[in-house]
Design a protein around this motif. Structure first.
Motif, PDB file in Angstrom:
ATOM      1  N   LEU A 156      -6.417   2.480  -4.085  1.00  0.00           N
ATOM      2  CA  LEU A 156      -6.340   2.901  -2.752  1.00  0.00           C
ATOM      3  C   LEU A 156      -7.227   3.377  -1.803  1.00  0.00           C
ATOM      4  O   LEU A 156      -7.263   2.847  -0.706  1.00  0.00           O
ATOM      5  CB  LEU A 156      -5.113   3.799  -2.804  1.00  0.00           C
ATOM      6  CG  LEU A 156      -3.651   3.212  -3.326  1.00  0.00           C
ATOM      7  CD1 LEU A 156      -2.861   4.617  -4.033  1.00  0.00           C
ATOM      8  CD2 LEU A 156      -2.989   2.356  -2.329  1.00  0.00           C
ATOM      9  N   LEU A 186       0.627   4.180  -3.042  1.00  0.00           N
ATOM     10  CA  LEU A 186       0.558   5.439  -2.664  1.00  0.00           C
ATOM     11  C   LEU A 186       1.399   6.670  -3.119  1.00  0.00           C
ATOM     12  O   LEU A 186       1.042   7.627  -3.728  1.00  0.00           O
ATOM     13  CB  LEU A 186       0.660   5.704  -1.153  1.00  0.00           C
ATOM     14  CG  LEU A 186      -0.743   5.230  -0.151  1.00  0.00           C
ATOM     15  CD1 LEU A 186      -0.274   5.176   1.218  1.00  0.00           C
ATOM     16  CD2 LEU A 186      -1.884   6.221  -0.317  1.00  0.00           C
ATOM     17  N   ARG A 239       0.794  -1.275  -0.064  1.00  0.00           N
ATOM     18  CA  ARG A 239      -0.023   0.109   0.029  1.00  0.00           C
ATOM     19  C   ARG A 239       0.773   1.191  -0.082  1.00  0.00           C
ATOM     20  O   ARG A 239       0.676   2.252  -0.588  1.00  0.00           O
ATOM     21  CB  ARG A 239      -1.021   0.004   1.075  1.00  0.00           C
ATOM     22  CG  ARG A 239      -2.032   1.245   1.165  1.00  0.00           C
ATOM     23  CD  ARG A 239      -2.921   1.037   2.104  1.00  0.00           C
ATOM     24  NE  ARG A 239      -2.006   1.622   3.239  1.00  0.00           N
ATOM     25  CZ  ARG A 239      -2.678   1.657   4.627  1.00  0.00           C
ATOM     26  NH1 ARG A 239      -4.136   1.475   4.786  1.00  0.00           N
ATOM     27  NH2 ARG A 239      -2.075   2.006   5.656  1.00  0.00           N
ATOM     28  N   TRP A 283      -8.926   0.194  -0.961  1.00  0.00           N
ATOM     29  CA  TRP A 283      -8.277  -0.606   0.065  1.00  0.00           C
ATOM     30  C   TRP A 283      -8.033   0.002   1.405  1.00  0.00           C
ATOM     31  O   TRP A 283      -8.155  -0.668   2.466  1.00  0.00           O
ATOM     32  CB  TRP A 283      -6.938  -0.628  -0.441  1.00  0.00           C
ATOM     33  CG  TRP A 283      -5.650  -1.519   0.020  1.00  0.00           C
ATOM     34  CD1 TRP A 283      -5.671  -1.881   1.402  1.00  0.00           C
ATOM     35  CD2 TRP A 283      -4.580  -2.018  -0.388  1.00  0.00           C
ATOM     36  NE1 TRP A 283      -4.761  -2.628   1.723  1.00  0.00           N
ATOM     37  CE2 TRP A 283      -3.819  -2.666   0.577  1.00  0.00           C
ATOM     38  CE3 TRP A 283      -4.285  -1.946  -1.674  1.00  0.00           C
ATOM     39  CZ2 TRP A 283      -2.724  -3.495   0.554  1.00  0.00           C
ATOM     40  CZ3 TRP A 283      -3.093  -2.807  -1.894  1.00  0.00           C
ATOM     41  CH2 TRP A 283      -2.139  -3.481  -0.908  1.00  0.00           C
ATOM     42  N   SER A 284      -7.986   1.325   1.410  1.00  0.00           N
ATOM     43  CA  SER A 284      -8.078   2.313   2.836  1.00  0.00           C
ATOM     44  C   SER A 284      -9.251   2.039   3.444  1.00  0.00           C
ATOM     45  O   SER A 284      -9.207   1.947   4.655  1.00  0.00           O
ATOM     46  CB  SER A 284      -7.543   3.666   2.541  1.00  0.00           C
ATOM     47  OG  SER A 284      -6.141   3.517   1.948  1.00  0.00           O
TER      48      SER A 284
END
Length: 143
Positions: A62, A19, A15, A65-66
């Motif tokens: 992302l 980013l 991750r 995912w976050s």
């Protein structure tokens, strides 16, 4: 991720690496916007549109995912930084989407002041998200 074992480290590292993509792509879009405003060569807006589209893909992945990570670690002490990361990514994604719509216009109206301001905002938000996400991964890796 609330797991602190060895299995969580590759996910946090992945991750953190991912980013960097929205930050770099949004920054590239900003640079190509500036190049267009200085040279008026229309190809720079095409570059910018593609860079912003690529940043949107990574920011969307992302963000999902976050958000899932935030739900999983809702009761952990890392909740505040995870919530901040989701907020930054969501803001970058929404402003980036609006910026994509702005860049789909023709000629000078594609960038101008609104496009440049949105590119600056997306770049700053993506850089802040990369900073927060990497710091969070480092803290979780140190446990």
């Amino acid at each position: 991720m609330s797991q602190t074992g060895p299995a969580a480290r590759p996910l946090q590292t992945t991750r953190s690496i991912l980013l960097g993509f929205p930050a770099a792509l949004f920054a590239g879009g900003l640079i190509s916007d500036i190049a267009y405003l200085r040279t008026e060569v229309i190809q720079w807006t095409n570059f910018s549109a593609w860079l912003i589209a690529g940043a949107e893909v990574f920011a969307g992945v992302l963000l999902a995912w976050s958000a899932i990570s935030l739900i999983v670690q809702w009761r952990s002490p890392e909740r505040t930084s995870a919530l901040l990361l989701v907020g930054l990514l969501a803001a970058a994604f929404v402003i980036g989407f609006l910026n994509s719509l702005q860049h789909s216009r023709d000629g000078w109206s594609s960038v101008g002041t609104p496009g440049l301001v949105m590119s600056i905002a997306c770049t700053l938000l993506a850089l802040a998200a990369a900073w927060i996400g990497t710091a969070q991964a480092i803290r979780e890796g140190a446990r």
